[in-house]
Design an enzyme around this catalytic site. Structure first.
Site, PDB file in Angstrom:
ATOM      1  N   TYR A  68     -14.584 -12.233   0.354  1.00  0.00           N
ATOM      2  CA  TYR A  68     -15.186 -11.112  -0.217  1.00  0.00           C
ATOM      3  C   TYR A  68     -16.440 -11.482  -0.981  1.00  0.00           C
ATOM      4  O   TYR A  68     -17.551 -10.745  -0.902  1.00  0.00           O
ATOM      5  CB  TYR A  68     -14.132  -9.948  -0.825  1.00  0.00           C
ATOM      6  CG  TYR A  68     -13.373  -9.559   0.056  1.00  0.00           C
ATOM      7  CD1 TYR A  68     -13.751  -8.280   0.627  1.00  0.00           C
ATOM      8  CD2 TYR A  68     -12.025  -9.838   0.141  1.00  0.00           C
ATOM      9  CE1 TYR A  68     -12.978  -7.526   1.600  1.00  0.00           C
ATOM     10  CE2 TYR A  68     -11.211  -9.091   1.098  1.00  0.00           C
ATOM     11  CZ  TYR A  68     -11.323  -8.261   1.711  1.00  0.00           C
ATOM     12  OH  TYR A  68     -10.549  -7.602   2.621  1.00  0.00           O
ATOM     13  N   ARG A  95       0.707  -1.263   0.053  1.00  0.00           N
ATOM     14  CA  ARG A  95      -0.108  -0.071   0.191  1.00  0.00           C
ATOM     15  C   ARG A  95       0.704   1.404   0.016  1.00  0.00           C
ATOM     16  O   ARG A  95       0.583   2.319   0.709  1.00  0.00           O
ATOM     17  CB  ARG A  95      -0.924  -0.090   1.264  1.00  0.00           C
ATOM     18  CG  ARG A  95      -2.029  -0.954   1.084  1.00  0.00           C
ATOM     19  CD  ARG A  95      -3.096  -0.347   0.033  1.00  0.00           C
ATOM     20  NE  ARG A  95      -4.371  -0.952   0.292  1.00  0.00           N
ATOM     21  CZ  ARG A  95      -5.369  -0.796   1.153  1.00  0.00           C
ATOM     22  NH1 ARG A  95      -5.436   0.075   1.829  1.00  0.00           N
ATOM     23  NH2 ARG A  95      -6.295  -1.687   1.205  1.00  0.00           N
ATOM     24  N   ARG A 104      -7.459  11.261  -6.438  1.00  0.00           N
ATOM     25  CA  ARG A 104      -8.678  10.530  -5.568  1.00  0.00           C
ATOM     26  C   ARG A 104      -9.891  11.774  -5.504  1.00  0.00           C
ATOM     27  O   ARG A 104     -10.701  11.165  -6.021  1.00  0.00           O
ATOM     28  CB  ARG A 104      -8.056   9.998  -4.512  1.00  0.00           C
ATOM     29  CG  ARG A 104      -9.325   9.437  -3.685  1.00  0.00           C
ATOM     30  CD  ARG A 104      -9.510   8.007  -4.170  1.00  0.00           C
ATOM     31  NE  ARG A 104     -10.551   7.244  -3.293  1.00  0.00           N
ATOM     32  CZ  ARG A 104     -11.863   7.097  -3.541  1.00  0.00           C
ATOM     33  NH1 ARG A 104     -12.258   7.898  -4.446  1.00  0.00           N
ATOM     34  NH2 ARG A 104     -12.379   6.355  -2.907  1.00  0.00           N
ATOM     35  N   ARG A 133      -3.629   6.955   0.567  1.00  0.00           N
ATOM     36  CA  ARG A 133      -4.277   8.072   1.120  1.00  0.00           C
ATOM     37  C   ARG A 133      -3.144   9.027   2.034  1.00  0.00           C
ATOM     38  O   ARG A 133      -3.188  10.134   2.076  1.00  0.00           O
ATOM     39  CB  ARG A 133      -5.575   7.888   1.807  1.00  0.00           C
ATOM     40  CG  ARG A 133      -6.727   7.770   1.136  1.00  0.00           C
ATOM     41  CD  ARG A 133      -7.838   7.176   1.957  1.00  0.00           C
ATOM     42  NE  ARG A 133      -7.234   5.881   2.338  1.00  0.00           N
ATOM     43  CZ  ARG A 133      -8.471   5.124   3.058  1.00  0.00           C
ATOM     44  NH1 ARG A 133      -9.471   5.571   3.217  1.00  0.00           N
ATOM     45  NH2 ARG A 133      -7.877   3.865   3.068  1.00  0.00           N
ATOM     46  N   ASP A 180      -6.693  -2.945  -7.174  1.00  0.00           N
ATOM     47  CA  ASP A 180      -7.291  -3.703  -5.770  1.00  0.00           C
ATOM     48  C   ASP A 180      -7.728  -5.098  -6.238  1.00  0.00           C
ATOM     49  O   ASP A 180      -7.985  -5.418  -7.269  1.00  0.00           O
ATOM     50  CB  ASP A 180      -8.327  -2.638  -5.430  1.00  0.00           C
ATOM     51  CG  ASP A 180      -8.640  -3.026  -3.990  1.00  0.00           C
ATOM     52  OD1 ASP A 180      -7.717  -3.783  -3.041  1.00  0.00           O
ATOM     53  OD2 ASP A 180      -9.709  -2.282  -3.328  1.00  0.00           O
TER      54      ASP A 180
HETATM   55  O1  CP3 Z   1       0.087  -2.106  -2.286  1.00  0.00           O
HETATM   56  C1  CP3 Z   1      -0.239  -0.850  -3.247  1.00  0.00           C
HETATM   57  O2  CP3 Z   1      -0.218   0.028  -2.881  1.00  0.00           O
HETATM   58  C2  CP3 Z   1      -1.117  -1.514  -4.518  1.00  0.00           C
HETATM   59  C3  CP3 Z   1      -2.459  -1.037  -4.350  1.00  0.00           C
HETATM   60  C4  CP3 Z   1      -3.461  -2.101  -3.558  1.00  0.00           C
HETATM   61  C5  CP3 Z   1      -4.557  -1.437  -2.874  1.00  0.00           C
HETATM   62  N1  CP3 Z   1      -5.205  -2.621  -2.195  1.00  0.00           N
HETATM   63  C6  CP3 Z   1      -5.095  -0.115  -3.153  1.00  0.00           C
HETATM   64  C7  CP3 Z   1      -6.339   0.145  -2.121  1.00  0.00           C
HETATM   65  C8  CP3 Z   1      -3.308  -3.336  -3.190  1.00  0.00           C
HETATM   66  C9  CP3 Z   1      -2.107  -4.184  -3.363  1.00  0.00           C
HETATM   67  C10 CP3 Z   1      -4.330  -3.742  -2.546  1.00  0.00           C
HETATM   68  C11 CP3 Z   1      -4.444  -5.269  -1.911  1.00  0.00           C
HETATM   69  C12 CP3 Z   1      -5.777  -5.300  -0.938  1.00  0.00           C
HETATM   70  N2  CP3 Z   1      -7.136  -4.794  -1.284  1.00  0.00           N
HETATM   71  C13 CP3 Z   1      -6.042  -6.447   0.025  1.00  0.00           C
HETATM   72  C14 CP3 Z   1      -4.861  -7.307   0.378  1.00  0.00           C
HETATM   73  C15 CP3 Z   1      -3.905  -6.645   1.107  1.00  0.00           C
HETATM   74  C16 CP3 Z   1      -4.515  -6.223   2.644  1.00  0.00           C
HETATM   75  O3  CP3 Z   1      -4.553  -5.174   2.935  1.00  0.00           O
HETATM   76  O4  CP3 Z   1      -4.656  -7.221   3.497  1.00  0.00           O
HETATM   77  C17 CP3 Z   1      -7.142  -6.468   0.436  1.00  0.00           C
HETATM   78  C18 CP3 Z   1      -7.778  -7.209   1.346  1.00  0.00           C
HETATM   79  C19 CP3 Z   1      -8.010  -5.266  -0.312  1.00  0.00           C
HETATM   80  C20 CP3 Z   1      -9.260  -4.992  -0.069  1.00  0.00           C
HETATM   81  C21 CP3 Z   1      -9.514  -3.412   0.170  1.00  0.00           C
HETATM   82  N3  CP3 Z   1      -9.456  -2.370  -0.677  1.00  0.00           N
HETATM   83  C22 CP3 Z   1     -10.034  -2.876   1.291  1.00  0.00           C
HETATM   84  C23 CP3 Z   1     -10.266  -3.708   2.698  1.00  0.00           C
HETATM   85  C24 CP3 Z   1      -9.962  -1.438   1.089  1.00  0.00           C
HETATM   86  C25 CP3 Z   1     -10.616  -0.690   2.369  1.00  0.00           C
HETATM   87  C26 CP3 Z   1      -9.459  -0.307   3.196  1.00  0.00           C
HETATM   88  C27 CP3 Z   1      -9.058   1.322   3.008  1.00  0.00           C
HETATM   89  O5  CP3 Z   1      -7.773   1.421   3.234  1.00  0.00           O
HETATM   90  O6  CP3 Z   1      -9.785   2.070   2.569  1.00  0.00           O
HETATM   91  C28 CP3 Z   1      -9.729  -1.285  -0.002  1.00  0.00           C
HETATM   92  C29 CP3 Z   1      -9.564   0.050  -0.590  1.00  0.00           C
HETATM   93  C30 CP3 Z   1      -8.261   0.370  -1.514  1.00  0.00           C
HETATM   94  N4  CP3 Z   1      -7.286  -0.435  -2.260  1.00  0.00           N
HETATM   95  C31 CP3 Z   1      -7.712   1.725  -0.931  1.00  0.00           C
HETATM   96  C32 CP3 Z   1      -6.533   1.619  -1.891  1.00  0.00           C
HETATM   97  C33 CP3 Z   1      -5.491   2.713  -1.938  1.00  0.00           C
HETATM   98  C34 CP3 Z   1      -8.278   2.704  -0.502  1.00  0.00           C
HETATM   99  C35 CP3 Z   1      -9.284   3.544  -1.442  1.00  0.00           C
HETATM  100  C36 CP3 Z   1      -9.395   4.879  -1.277  1.00  0.00           C
HETATM  101  O7  CP3 Z   1      -8.684   5.724  -1.768  1.00  0.00           O
HETATM  102  O8  CP3 Z   1     -10.597   5.277  -1.002  1.00  0.00           O
END
Ligand code: CP3
Length: 349
Positions: free
Chosen positions: A153, A27, A40, A31, A77
């Protein structure tokens, strides 16, 4: 990995011990960065960001421009795979992905495996754009969620506290649930192979919910599908390292590594570094596992934890990372401090 490889991340994944270790952060785009928030704010929704190649490529490159990590991880994602299969996906503020839950065979039958490549074409275009923009030292990482984590999911319809729907389906009707996992194995292989064709040099499988299963279920729903994916990708791309991240696997990390054939393993925050050195590092390159909250805390706590982690694991193949993703509250200056700390490790070699 082929001899003569010069990218630090690929060297470490090929088994070399490097000081300072190559690093990147799960990640690393997100944000906590003002330049992420600016883009965003302009996009209609998060899915649109992920499926607009120019934006996804830009977001992938943002953290690398600032901090010069050894790898860029594609901005995307994991629920985009169910989205491409035809399951309705939305994002709710602060909650993450929300899907229309699948509960039975009829739900599986509606999924369209053949759509993965066409509907995710913008992802592959983003990979191509990033590959063309990266410097010669930086590795491009593609990724997917593992079948088990994606299935949680898809069946729960989003985040869950106790995973009772997906677990009870898996326990009650292993053949029926297995059909979903088999479909996801095939879709994941197609998805990752297409990322590799587009320019991803490494792929990581995120199995964020691997740690909620007892051993027999872990073997069937985490190890077996991962083993199939690794074998299928290795047949087509024998030189592309694969990293598995079975978060929370605990004592099952060792079986996960030895039985799936991954080249690298992402360690979550709770895996003791000494245990990783004595029991895991002989089988795979270890990656991890600084507590993401230390990157919020910063200062002396961050410095001593980084040094200790590197002291423990730098004698073998090691990639520095966090134990989970960067948190939105992380001060960007602390990531800068981390970059300097790691660069400075040369001196204490
Ligand atoms: O690592 C990176 O920077 C690459 C991008 C990436 C994202 N999600 C961007 C994202 C990667 C590799 C993921 C993986 C992901 N997504 C996982 C596996 C890793 C982990 O965290 O356990 C999972 C379970 C998800 C599902 C997911 N997507 C969740 C639970 C959330 C909400 C949590 C949050 O931070 O808001 C997301 C949204 C998400 N995925 C965001 C980003 C940058 C935030 C979205 C926003 O800007 O509002």
């Amino acid at each position: 990995m082929s001899i003569g490889q010069t990218k630090p991340l690929l060297r470490a994944l090929g088994g070399e011990a490097l000081t300072p270790p190559p690093w990147w952060l799960m990640r690393q785009a997100g944000r906590y960065l003002p330049e992420y928030r600016a883009i965003r704010a302009k996009a209609r929704d998060f899915i649109e960001l992920c499926l607009t190649p120019a934006l996804a490529a830009e977001l992938t490159l943002q953290p690398v421009r600032r901090y010069h990590m050894d790898a860029a991880i594609l901005f995307s994602d994991i629920p985009l795979v169910p989205h491409a299969l035809g399951q309705a996906l939305t994002y709710r503020e602060g909650e993450g992905p929300v899907l229309d839950p699948i509960e039975d065979f009829a739900g599986i039958a509606r999924l369209k495996l053949g759509q993965i490549k066409s509907r995710l074409e913008p992802v592959f275009e983003a990979v191509q754009r990033v590959a063309a923009a990266l410097g010669p030292e930086t590795t491009l990482i593609g990724f997917a969620g593992s079948p088990w984590t994606i299935a949680t999911y898809m069946v729960e319809g989003g985040a869950s506290k106790d995973f009772r729907r997906v677990k009870s389906w898996a326990y009650r009707d292993a053949d029926g649930f297995g059909a979903l996992i088999d479909l996801l194995v095939e879709g994941t292989v197609d998805f990752l192979a297409a990322q590799m064709t587009a320019g991803a040099e490494v792929v990581q499988l995120f199995d964020s919910w691997a740690g909620i299963l007892p051993e027999p279920a872990f073997e069937r729903w985490v190890i077996e599908p991962t083993k199939h994916i690794v074998a299928a990708l290795k047949r087509r791309f024998p030189d592309h390292p694969i990293i598995g991240f079975p978060r929370g696997a605990g004592l099952l990390y060792e079986r996960y590594i030895t039985e799936t054939g991954v080249n690298g393993v992402g360690l979550d925050t709770m895996v003791p570094a000494g245990y990783a050195r004595s029991r895991l590092q002989q089988f795979a390159t270890v990656q991890g596992n600084l507590d993401p909250v230390l990157l919020i805390a910063g200062g002396a706590a961050l410095e001593s934890a980084v040094k200790e982690l590197c002291r423990t694991l730098s004698g073998g193949p090691f990639v520095f990372n966090l134990g989970h993703g960067v948190l939105p509250e992380t001060p960007p200056a602390n990531v800068e401090a981390l970059a300097s700390l790691l660069a400075g490790l040369n001196a204490v070699k």
